[in-house]
Write a protein that holds these residues in place. Structure first.
Motif, PDB file in Angstrom:
ATOM      1  N   LEU A 306      42.375  38.277  38.202  1.00 32.15           N
ATOM      2  CA  LEU A 306      42.054  38.765  39.586  1.00 32.15           C
ATOM      3  C   LEU A 306      40.933  37.969  40.236  1.00 32.15           C
ATOM      4  O   LEU A 306      40.227  37.435  39.730  1.00 32.15           O
ATOM      5  N   LYS A 307      41.126  38.068  41.788  1.00 35.17           N
ATOM      6  CA  LYS A 307      40.159  37.525  42.486  1.00 35.17           C
ATOM      7  C   LYS A 307      39.180  38.691  42.853  1.00 35.17           C
ATOM      8  O   LYS A 307      39.708  39.918  43.193  1.00 35.17           O
ATOM      9  N   VAL A 308      38.034  38.567  42.720  1.00 40.55           N
ATOM     10  CA  VAL A 308      36.964  39.593  43.116  1.00 40.55           C
ATOM     11  C   VAL A 308      36.244  39.383  44.581  1.00 40.55           C
ATOM     12  O   VAL A 308      35.704  38.183  44.558  1.00 40.55           O
ATOM     13  N   SER A 309      36.346  40.336  45.329  1.00 46.30           N
ATOM     14  CA  SER A 309      35.630  40.146  46.617  1.00 46.30           C
ATOM     15  C   SER A 309      35.026  41.414  47.003  1.00 46.30           C
ATOM     16  O   SER A 309      35.204  42.520  46.571  1.00 46.30           O
ATOM     17  N   LEU A 310      34.020  41.307  47.860  1.00 45.68           N
ATOM     18  CA  LEU A 310      33.181  42.315  48.326  1.00 45.68           C
ATOM     19  C   LEU A 310      33.228  42.311  49.742  1.00 45.68           C
ATOM     20  O   LEU A 310      33.083  41.671  50.460  1.00 45.68           O
ATOM     21  N   ALA A 311      34.203  43.475  50.135  1.00 44.67           N
ATOM     22  CA  ALA A 311      34.179  43.855  51.609  1.00 44.67           C
ATOM     23  C   ALA A 311      33.029  44.413  52.218  1.00 44.67           C
ATOM     24  O   ALA A 311      32.626  45.746  51.755  1.00 44.67           O
ATOM     25  N   GLY A 312      32.277  43.798  52.920  1.00 41.99           N
ATOM     26  CA  GLY A 312      31.333  44.405  53.723  1.00 41.99           C
ATOM     27  C   GLY A 312      31.360  44.642  55.182  1.00 41.99           C
ATOM     28  O   GLY A 312      32.417  44.536  55.716  1.00 41.99           O
ATOM     29  N   PRO A 313      30.302  44.719  55.758  1.00 36.81           N
ATOM     30  CA  PRO A 313      30.503  45.254  57.158  1.00 36.81           C
ATOM     31  C   PRO A 313      30.719  44.118  58.179  1.00 36.81           C
ATOM     32  O   PRO A 313      31.380  44.144  59.368  1.00 36.81           O
ATOM     33  N   ASN A 314      30.630  42.779  57.393  1.00 41.10           N
ATOM     34  CA  ASN A 314      30.770  41.431  58.317  1.00 41.10           C
ATOM     35  C   ASN A 314      32.022  40.663  57.713  1.00 41.10           C
ATOM     36  O   ASN A 314      32.402  39.625  58.202  1.00 41.10           O
ATOM     37  N   GLY A 315      32.773  41.292  56.766  1.00 39.63           N
ATOM     38  CA  GLY A 315      33.660  40.608  56.005  1.00 39.63           C
ATOM     39  C   GLY A 315      33.574  40.564  54.517  1.00 39.63           C
ATOM     40  O   GLY A 315      33.065  41.155  53.870  1.00 39.63           O
ATOM     41  N   ALA A 316      34.604  39.804  54.064  1.00 41.82           N
ATOM     42  CA  ALA A 316      34.866  39.844  52.547  1.00 41.82           C
ATOM     43  C   ALA A 316      33.901  38.560  51.966  1.00 41.82           C
ATOM     44  O   ALA A 316      34.028  37.328  52.379  1.00 41.82           O
ATOM     45  N   LEU A 317      33.096  38.931  50.760  1.00 39.63           N
ATOM     46  CA  LEU A 317      32.586  37.478  50.379  1.00 39.63           C
ATOM     47  C   LEU A 317      32.588  37.761  48.768  1.00 39.63           C
ATOM     48  O   LEU A 317      33.113  38.815  48.249  1.00 39.63           O
ATOM     49  N   ALA A 318      32.978  36.655  48.126  1.00 40.66           N
ATOM     50  CA  ALA A 318      33.009  36.540  46.483  1.00 40.66           C
ATOM     51  C   ALA A 318      31.692  36.727  45.981  1.00 40.66           C
ATOM     52  O   ALA A 318      30.742  36.014  46.230  1.00 40.66           O
ATOM     53  N   PRO A 319      31.454  37.582  44.930  1.00 45.37           N
ATOM     54  CA  PRO A 319      30.132  37.605  44.271  1.00 45.37           C
ATOM     55  C   PRO A 319      29.828  36.355  43.568  1.00 45.37           C
ATOM     56  O   PRO A 319      30.980  35.656  42.760  1.00 45.37           O
ATOM     57  N   ALA A 320      28.710  35.723  43.734  1.00 44.99           N
ATOM     58  CA  ALA A 320      28.378  34.502  43.123  1.00 44.99           C
ATOM     59  C   ALA A 320      28.711  34.422  41.773  1.00 44.99           C
ATOM     60  O   ALA A 320      27.825  35.583  41.065  1.00 44.99           O
ATOM     61  N   GLY A 321      29.359  33.499  40.792  1.00 43.33           N
ATOM     62  CA  GLY A 321      29.426  33.468  39.761  1.00 43.33           C
ATOM     63  C   GLY A 321      30.467  34.340  39.161  1.00 43.33           C
ATOM     64  O   GLY A 321      30.899  34.248  37.955  1.00 43.33           O
ATOM     65  N   HIS A 322      31.169  35.263  39.943  1.00 44.21           N
ATOM     66  CA  HIS A 322      32.083  36.301  39.525  1.00 44.21           C
ATOM     67  C   HIS A 322      33.084  36.260  40.465  1.00 44.21           C
ATOM     68  O   HIS A 322      33.641  37.553  40.847  1.00 44.21           O
TER      69      HIS A 322
END
Length: 510
Positions: A306-322
């Motif tokens: 799986l690809k892990v991403s955090l969808a925040g107010p300004n877009g999606a980012l990948a958690p560092a190291g995960h």
């Protein structure tokens, strides 16, 4: 008269009867044609709420609500009654008392909580260990979108904190990533049976090394009209910090939820994860989360990447190291993501990585707020989309937060805050949610609000949209602990698809 003539006359009469019924049952917006189904308001809806606590210190508030629906604004009933009385009422054998708390002379008992009309929420309170499990049924104009919530404050002891759970419809299959049998945890699986025959349920536990041997979890009997708590640690001899619980009904149907009680980190309910899917969304991780643990499980025969991403107010980012996550089939995987949100509410999105294929998974996150001895926990399982409309009750003027996530396409969402339980004027606001983003929506609090209110979220365009509601307590009302609970908003089952139908002459012939 010949037999053939009689047969033709009978066939003609039967056809006339069939045609008459079809005409009466035709959808208001026009008849369904071949290959075209119609969406119609549901006519019956059931909800089940487990017993909220065995603590004498607990304080529980129940709320219920049916949103306004012009198509089905007629009369109806919507009531929740204690589980033990629900079955007695069906049989006309409820206890007799002067306060209407049981069925008397074969008549139904007085409801614990009943909605009287669309658009107006209702509430009831029960303190101590006497707060009951509830079984409810709505019919007619009060069935479409009927929703209920129980919210409990635990001021002290194991599980200290704010526990919230949306009452749910019965089903036959449930997944609970994030459960535990660790030394500091006491997790209870609550099984509620609304029917007049016993349900038989199997419970499977999956740890980091695979399925745990447990014959005790097989063939658990849930008596008619009752709610049964099962302490998960009694099903296995070896403590497991992170578990995935699978509940399946061999016969009958139940509602299921896990109540996690932690001696140090508070507690909350764990609602079922959305059904296994190759892509999942865990919406509305609070902006001030101090620790986030992701627990995921691949129930099939194949591993998942799986690809892990955090969808925040300004877009999606990948958690560092995960940035990615590998799940071995049948084994529970847990990943600590730390202070993931860092001051901005966000949602975790898990999608297939590269060419790994589309392997279904289930997932949940445990979220902590606070520091040291004042930490409190809540759980966010993978959420189904909002769909056309979702409803959640029990919102207060302060301490209510709404998160909207559009993991794929951008969406437009309409949010309506109902009148309060004791007065107020509904308010509506429309929001735009960017693709791959999470919006912390400024809720349109009802004017002149008294009591608590319901929130209804509708997808206007785009999407799909996933959403969650967070309730918080702080200050004196929480004794300095940042108490909170999170509930996902999913389709409120207000409509049902009616298959296309037409008269068929061949059914009348031998």
């Amino acid at each position: 008269m010949k037999r053939t003539t009689l047969s033709l006359i009978a066939a003609g009469a039967a056809l006339a009867a069939i045609t008459s019924v079809a005409a009466v049952a035709a959808p208001e917006e026009g008849p369904a044609t071949a290959g075209r189904a119609a969406q119609q308001p549901v006519e019956r809806s059931s909800l089940l709420c487990p017993a909220p606590s065995s603590s004498e210190l607990a304080e529980t508030t129940y709320t219920a609500y049916t949103p306004k629906t012009e198509v089905s604004a007629g009369s109806g009933t919507a009531a929740l009654v204690p589980a033990a009385r629900a079955l007695a009422d069906k049989d006309g054998k409820g206890e007799k008392d002067g306060e209407g708390k049981g069925a008397k002379d074969g008549k139904e008992a007085k409801p614990f909580l009943a909605v009287k009309k669309q658009g107006t929420p209702v509430t009831a309170e029960e303190n101590g260990s006497g707060a009951p499990a509830l079984i409810g049924l709505a019919e007619g104009g009060l069935a479409p979108g009927w929703s209920a919530q129980q919210t409990t404050v635990f001021p002290a002891g194991a599980g200290r904190g704010l526990h919230g759970l949306g009452c749910s419809a019965p089903d036959t299959d449930f997944w609970f990533p994030g459960a535990s049998t660790a030394e500091d945890r006491s997790d209870y699986l609550h099984l509620t049976n609304p029917d007049d025959s016993a349900a038989v349920v199997d419970i499977e536990l999956h740890g980091k090394d695979g399925a745990l041997d447990s014959e005790v979890g097989e063939g658990i009997q849930v008596p008619p009209g009752s709610s049964v708590p099962v302490l998960l640690s009694t099903l296995t001899g070896k403590p497991q910090t992170n578990l995935t619980v699978h509940v399946s009904a061999r016969s009958g149907r139940v509602a299921a939820a896990v109540q996690a009680l932690d001696a140090k980190l508070g507690g909350d309910w764990i609602a079922p994860s959305a059904e296994p899917s190759d892509s999942v969304v865990l919406p509305g991780i609070p902006k001030d989360a101090t620790a986030v643990r992701l627990v995921a499980f691949a129930p099939g025969s194949a591993d998942a990447d799986l690809k892990v991403s955090l969808a925040g107010p300004n877009g999606a980012l990948a958690p560092a190291g995960h940035e990615t996550l590998h799940l071995k089939s049948g084994m529970t995987t847990a990943v600590d993501l730390g202070e993931l949100t860092r001051g901005e509410a966000g949602s975790l999105v898990l999608t297939p990585s590269g060419d790994s294929g589309k392997t279904p998974v289930v997932a949940a996150v445990r979220v902590l707020r606070g520091k040291g001895a004042d930490q409190e926990s809540a759980f966010i399982p993978a959420a189904r989309p909002v769909g056309d409309r979702a409803t959640v009750t029990g919102n207060a003027a302060k301490g209510t937060h709404l998160a909207l996530t559009a993991p794929g396409k951008a969406a437009k969402v309409r949010v309506t805050a109902s009148a309060g339980t004791e007065g107020g004027t509904p308010a509506t606001k429309t929001y735009s949610v960017g693709a791959g983003r999470t919006l912390a929506a400024a809720i349109p609090v009802p004017d002149s609000l008294k009591g608590t209110y319901a929130l209804t979220v509708e997808t206007v365009s785009g999407g799909p949209v996933h959403a969650s509601r967070t309730l918080t307590l702080s200050g004196d009302e929480a004794d300095g602990v940042p108490m909170f609970t999170v509930q996902n908003l999913t389709d409120d089952r207000g409509t049902v698809t009616v298959p296309a139908a037409r008269p068929e002459m061949r059914v009348l012939l031998d």
